[in-house]
Design a protein around this motif. Structure first.
Motif, PDB file in Angstrom:
ATOM      1  N   MET A   1      -8.941  20.219  10.673  1.00 21.85           N
ATOM      2  CA  MET A   1      -8.469  18.832  10.748  1.00 21.85           C
ATOM      3  C   MET A   1      -8.433  18.241   9.340  1.00 21.85           C
ATOM      4  SD  MET A   1     -10.089  15.787  13.087  1.00 21.85           S
ATOM      5  CE  MET A   1     -11.672  15.852  12.274  1.00 21.85           C
ATOM      6  N   ARG A   2      -7.343  17.525   9.045  1.00 22.29           N
ATOM      7  CA  ARG A   2      -7.220  16.821   7.765  1.00 22.29           C
ATOM      8  C   ARG A   2      -8.384  15.838   7.623  1.00 22.29           C
ATOM      9  NH1 ARG A   2      -3.100  14.668   4.345  1.00 22.29           N
ATOM     10  NH2 ARG A   2      -1.367  15.736   5.343  1.00 22.29           N
ATOM     11  N   ASP A   3      -8.944  15.697   6.393  1.00 25.01           N
ATOM     12  CA  ASP A   3     -10.041  14.737   6.217  1.00 25.01           C
ATOM     13  C   ASP A   3      -9.854  13.845   4.989  1.00 25.01           C
ATOM     14  OD1 ASP A   3     -10.497  16.503   4.220  1.00 25.01           O
ATOM     15  OD2 ASP A   3     -12.561  16.992   4.777  1.00 25.01           O
ATOM     16  N   HIS A   4      -8.664  13.866   4.388  1.00 25.58           N
ATOM     17  CA  HIS A   4      -8.375  12.916   3.314  1.00 25.58           C
ATOM     18  C   HIS A   4      -6.852  12.799   3.161  1.00 25.58           C
ATOM     19  CE1 HIS A   4      -8.481  16.829   1.206  1.00 25.58           C
ATOM     20  NE2 HIS A   4      -7.490  16.316   0.499  1.00 25.58           N
ATOM     21  N   PHE A   5      -6.441  11.692   2.535  1.00 28.72           N
ATOM     22  CA  PHE A   5      -5.013  11.491   2.284  1.00 28.72           C
ATOM     23  C   PHE A   5      -4.585  12.285   1.055  1.00 28.72           C
ATOM     24  CE2 PHE A   5      -6.234   7.526   4.487  1.00 28.72           C
ATOM     25  CZ  PHE A   5      -5.354   7.613   5.555  1.00 28.72           C
ATOM     26  N   ASP A   6      -3.328  12.696   1.014  1.00 27.54           N
ATOM     27  CA  ASP A   6      -2.790  13.376  -0.164  1.00 27.54           C
ATOM     28  C   ASP A   6      -2.912  12.452  -1.380  1.00 27.54           C
ATOM     29  OD1 ASP A   6      -2.134  15.481   1.458  1.00 27.54           O
ATOM     30  OD2 ASP A   6      -0.008  14.927   1.649  1.00 27.54           O
ATOM     31  N   ASP A   7      -3.296  13.030  -2.510  1.00 30.46           N
ATOM     32  CA  ASP A   7      -3.554  12.249  -3.726  1.00 30.46           C
ATOM     33  C   ASP A   7      -2.242  12.068  -4.506  1.00 30.46           C
ATOM     34  OD1 ASP A   7      -4.904  10.906  -5.690  1.00 30.46           O
ATOM     35  OD2 ASP A   7      -5.741  12.712  -6.617  1.00 30.46           O
ATOM     36  N   VAL A   8      -1.352  11.233  -3.978  1.00 33.66           N
ATOM     37  CA  VAL A   8       0.013  11.146  -4.493  1.00 33.66           C
ATOM     38  C   VAL A   8       0.272   9.825  -5.218  1.00 33.66           C
ATOM     39  CG1 VAL A   8       1.030  12.608  -2.707  1.00 33.66           C
ATOM     40  CG2 VAL A   8       0.773  10.156  -2.311  1.00 33.66           C
ATOM     41  N   THR A   9       1.370   9.808  -5.980  1.00 37.40           N
ATOM     42  CA  THR A   9       1.949   8.559  -6.465  1.00 37.40           C
ATOM     43  C   THR A   9       3.204   8.306  -5.647  1.00 37.40           C
ATOM     44  OG1 THR A   9       1.063   8.751  -8.708  1.00 37.40           O
ATOM     45  CG2 THR A   9       3.064   7.433  -8.441  1.00 37.40           C
ATOM     46  N   LEU A  10       3.300   7.113  -5.061  1.00 37.79           N
ATOM     47  CA  LEU A  10       4.464   6.749  -4.243  1.00 37.79           C
ATOM     48  C   LEU A  10       5.328   5.774  -5.036  1.00 37.79           C
ATOM     49  CD1 LEU A  10       2.634   6.125  -0.839  1.00 37.79           C
ATOM     50  CD2 LEU A  10       3.933   8.150  -1.508  1.00 37.79           C
ATOM     51  N   ALA A  11       6.628   5.980  -4.987  1.00 31.84           N
ATOM     52  CA  ALA A  11       7.551   5.116  -5.726  1.00 31.84           C
ATOM     53  C   ALA A  11       8.216   4.129  -4.772  1.00 31.84           C
ATOM     54  CB  ALA A  11       8.610   5.959  -6.430  1.00 31.84           C
ATOM     55  N   LYS A  83     -11.642   2.920   6.177  1.00 32.71           N
ATOM     56  CA  LYS A  83     -12.151   3.039   7.557  1.00 32.71           C
ATOM     57  C   LYS A  83     -11.287   4.017   8.363  1.00 32.71           C
ATOM     58  CE  LYS A  83     -13.846  -1.662   7.413  1.00 32.71           C
ATOM     59  NZ  LYS A  83     -13.565  -3.026   7.840  1.00 32.71           N
ATOM     60  N   THR A  84     -10.872   5.100   7.739  1.00 34.15           N
ATOM     61  CA  THR A  84      -9.982   6.060   8.398  1.00 34.15           C
ATOM     62  C   THR A  84     -10.748   6.909   9.397  1.00 34.15           C
ATOM     63  OG1 THR A  84      -8.651   6.117   6.392  1.00 34.15           O
ATOM     64  CG2 THR A  84      -8.309   7.901   7.983  1.00 34.15           C
ATOM     65  N   ASP A  85     -10.213   7.000  10.597  1.00 36.98           N
ATOM     66  CA  ASP A  85     -10.768   7.853  11.657  1.00 36.98           C
ATOM     67  C   ASP A  85      -9.801   9.024  11.805  1.00 36.98           C
ATOM     68  OD1 ASP A  85     -11.389   9.145  14.007  1.00 36.98           O
ATOM     69  OD2 ASP A  85     -11.656   7.297  15.175  1.00 36.98           O
ATOM     70  N   TRP A  86     -10.154  10.165  11.227  1.00 35.77           N
ATOM     71  CA  TRP A  86      -9.218  11.297  11.203  1.00 35.77           C
ATOM     72  C   TRP A  86      -9.021  11.895  12.580  1.00 35.77           C
ATOM     73  CZ3 TRP A  86      -5.904  11.804   7.541  1.00 35.77           C
ATOM     74  CH2 TRP A  86      -6.193  11.249   6.291  1.00 35.77           C
ATOM     75  N   ARG A  87     -10.058  11.861  13.433  1.00 33.04           N
ATOM     76  CA  ARG A  87      -9.897  12.398  14.783  1.00 33.04           C
ATOM     77  C   ARG A  87      -9.042  11.449  15.618  1.00 33.04           C
ATOM     78  NH1 ARG A  87     -13.707  13.287  19.288  1.00 33.04           N
ATOM     79  NH2 ARG A  87     -12.780  15.003  20.471  1.00 33.04           N
ATOM     80  N   GLY A  88      -9.316  10.139  15.499  1.00 33.54           N
ATOM     81  CA  GLY A  88      -8.548   9.137  16.251  1.00 33.54           C
ATOM     82  C   GLY A  88      -7.219   8.790  15.604  1.00 33.54           C
ATOM     83  N   ARG A  89      -7.056   9.223  14.306  1.00 35.80           N
ATOM     84  CA  ARG A  89      -5.806   9.007  13.566  1.00 35.80           C
ATOM     85  C   ARG A  89      -5.460   7.531  13.387  1.00 35.80           C
ATOM     86  NH1 ARG A  89      -1.831  14.058  15.085  1.00 35.80           N
ATOM     87  NH2 ARG A  89      -3.429  15.658  14.841  1.00 35.80           N
ATOM     88  N   THR A  90      -6.477   6.760  13.006  1.00 39.48           N
ATOM     89  CA  THR A  90      -6.265   5.351  12.705  1.00 39.48           C
ATOM     90  C   THR A  90      -6.818   5.048  11.319  1.00 39.48           C
ATOM     91  OG1 THR A  90      -8.380   4.706  13.696  1.00 39.48           O
ATOM     92  CG2 THR A  90      -6.441   4.686  15.126  1.00 39.48           C
ATOM     93  N   MET A 124      -1.206   9.837  10.686  1.00 43.42           N
ATOM     94  CA  MET A 124      -1.757   8.619  11.280  1.00 43.42           C
ATOM     95  C   MET A 124      -0.892   8.162  12.454  1.00 43.42           C
ATOM     96  SD  MET A 124      -4.583   7.569   9.890  1.00 43.42           S
ATOM     97  CE  MET A 124      -5.120   9.263   9.807  1.00 43.42           C
ATOM     98  N   GLU A 125      -1.534   7.591  13.481  1.00 44.11           N
ATOM     99  CA  GLU A 125      -0.842   7.050  14.650  1.00 44.11           C
ATOM    100  C   GLU A 125      -0.836   5.521  14.646  1.00 44.11           C
ATOM    101  OE1 GLU A 125       0.815   8.400  17.098  1.00 44.11           O
ATOM    102  OE2 GLU A 125       0.456  10.519  16.675  1.00 44.11           O
ATOM    103  N   ARG A 126      -1.791   4.946  13.934  1.00 41.32           N
ATOM    104  CA  ARG A 126      -1.950   3.480  13.958  1.00 41.32           C
ATOM    105  C   ARG A 126      -2.542   3.029  12.628  1.00 41.32           C
ATOM    106  NH1 ARG A 126      -3.391  -0.980  17.371  1.00 41.32           N
ATOM    107  NH2 ARG A 126      -5.131  -2.115  16.480  1.00 41.32           N
ATOM    108  N   VAL A 127      -1.917   2.009  12.025  1.00 38.17           N
ATOM    109  CA  VAL A 127      -2.427   1.408  10.800  1.00 38.17           C
ATOM    110  C   VAL A 127      -2.724  -0.066  11.109  1.00 38.17           C
ATOM    111  CG1 VAL A 127      -1.993   0.908   8.370  1.00 38.17           C
ATOM    112  CG2 VAL A 127      -1.006   2.968   9.410  1.00 38.17           C
ATOM    113  N   GLU A 128      -3.922  -0.514  10.775  1.00 34.36           N
ATOM    114  CA  GLU A 128      -4.328  -1.896  11.039  1.00 34.36           C
ATOM    115  C   GLU A 128      -4.416  -2.706   9.769  1.00 34.36           C
ATOM    116  OE1 GLU A 128      -8.012  -2.640  13.028  1.00 34.36           O
ATOM    117  OE2 GLU A 128      -7.388  -1.599  14.852  1.00 34.36           O
ATOM    118  N   ILE A 129      -4.229  -4.004   9.891  1.00 34.60           N
ATOM    119  CA  ILE A 129      -4.578  -4.962   8.837  1.00 34.60           C
ATOM    120  C   ILE A 129      -5.396  -6.054   9.518  1.00 34.60           C
ATOM    121  CG2 ILE A 129      -3.726  -6.557   7.096  1.00 34.60           C
ATOM    122  CD1 ILE A 129      -1.106  -4.993   7.036  1.00 34.60           C
ATOM    123  N   ARG A 130      -6.531  -6.395   8.953  1.00 35.29           N
ATOM    124  CA  ARG A 130      -7.378  -7.454   9.494  1.00 35.29           C
ATOM    125  C   ARG A 130      -7.444  -8.584   8.479  1.00 35.29           C
ATOM    126  NH1 ARG A 130     -12.211  -4.628  12.924  1.00 35.29           N
ATOM    127  NH2 ARG A 130     -10.851  -3.206  14.084  1.00 35.29           N
TER     128      ARG A 130
END
Ligand SMILES: CC(C)(COP(=O)(O)OP(=O)(O)OC[C@H]1O[C@@H](n2cnc3c(N)ncnc32)[C@H](O)[C@@H]1OP(=O)(O)O)[C@@H](O)C(=O)NCCC(=O)NCCS
Length: 177
Positions: A1-11, A83-90, A124-130
């Protein structure tokens, strides 16, 4: 299972989202010391250079993921996936802009770029903003970036002023066009 985001630069259109560097420290101190930043984020107050250096040193490598919003060679702000939940994909997006780069819609574009990248390419399946109920500018950012307001989490946040209610927004994979 993935456990971190790719270390990228996004344009994006007129900006990039890149890894944080030690040379960002002074700009981070400047932006984090702004009263509006400290009103809506519970950062150290006063925010000193040592806080910035410690934060940078703890956030330059995965699994930490903050990206600096760069405009030309300038530091414009910070956006993070936390607060990434890699199993829950949020995951949850947090952000702030240096005052010199506010008022031009930059954060809505950065949020859309980063959140949609997470949904499209990072499993990811869901991205939140609080957002605190009083933080109108940030609520507008979330809506402009395509996030749906879901409800209010009572007493869920803390700021220097005390406890606050948080409005929760989300964007899910099905929202992508
Ligand atoms: C939230 C933040 C990133 C937004 O910066 P920005 O992208 O430059 O956003 P803008 O200043 O363009 O404001 C966004 C919108 O809110 C509106 N707005 C800003 N302040 C407002 C206020 N006090 N009342 C009503 N509307 C307001 C703007 O007119 C703009 O409207 P638009 O969507 O029609 O263009 C920036 O204000 C910031 O860094 N705040 C401090 C940290 C913070 O709050 N982080 C988020 C925590 S959840």
């Amino acid at each position: 299972m993935r456990d971190h985001f790719d270390d990228v630069t996004l344009a994006g259109d007129g900006f990039v989202l890149r890894p944080v560097e030690l040379s960002d420290a002074d700009a981070i101190v400047d932006g984090a010391s702004d009263p509006q930043t400290l009103q809506w984020l519970p950062l150290p107050r006063p925010y000193e250079r040592e806080h910035a250096v410690e934060w940078i040193n703890n956030h330059t490598a995965p699994p930490a993921f903050p990206r600096v919003i760069g405009v030309g060679s300038a530091f414009a702000g910070v956006i993070d996936l936390k607060k990434t939940d890699w199993r829950g994909r949020t995951t949850e997006i947090g952000y702030w802009l240096h005052p010199a780069f506010r008022g031009r819609g930059l954060m809505a574009d950065a949020v859309r770029l980063l959140g949609d990248w997470a949904l499209r390419t990072q499993e990811m399946e869901r991205v939140e903003i609080r957002v605190a109920t009083g933080n109108v500018a940030s609520q507008r950012v979330a809506r402009s970036a395509g996030y749906v307001q879901e409800g209010t989490l009572r007493n869920a946040g803390f700021l220097h002023e005390g406890r606050v209610d948080l409005i929760v927004f989300s964007r899910i994979r099905a929202d992508l066009n």
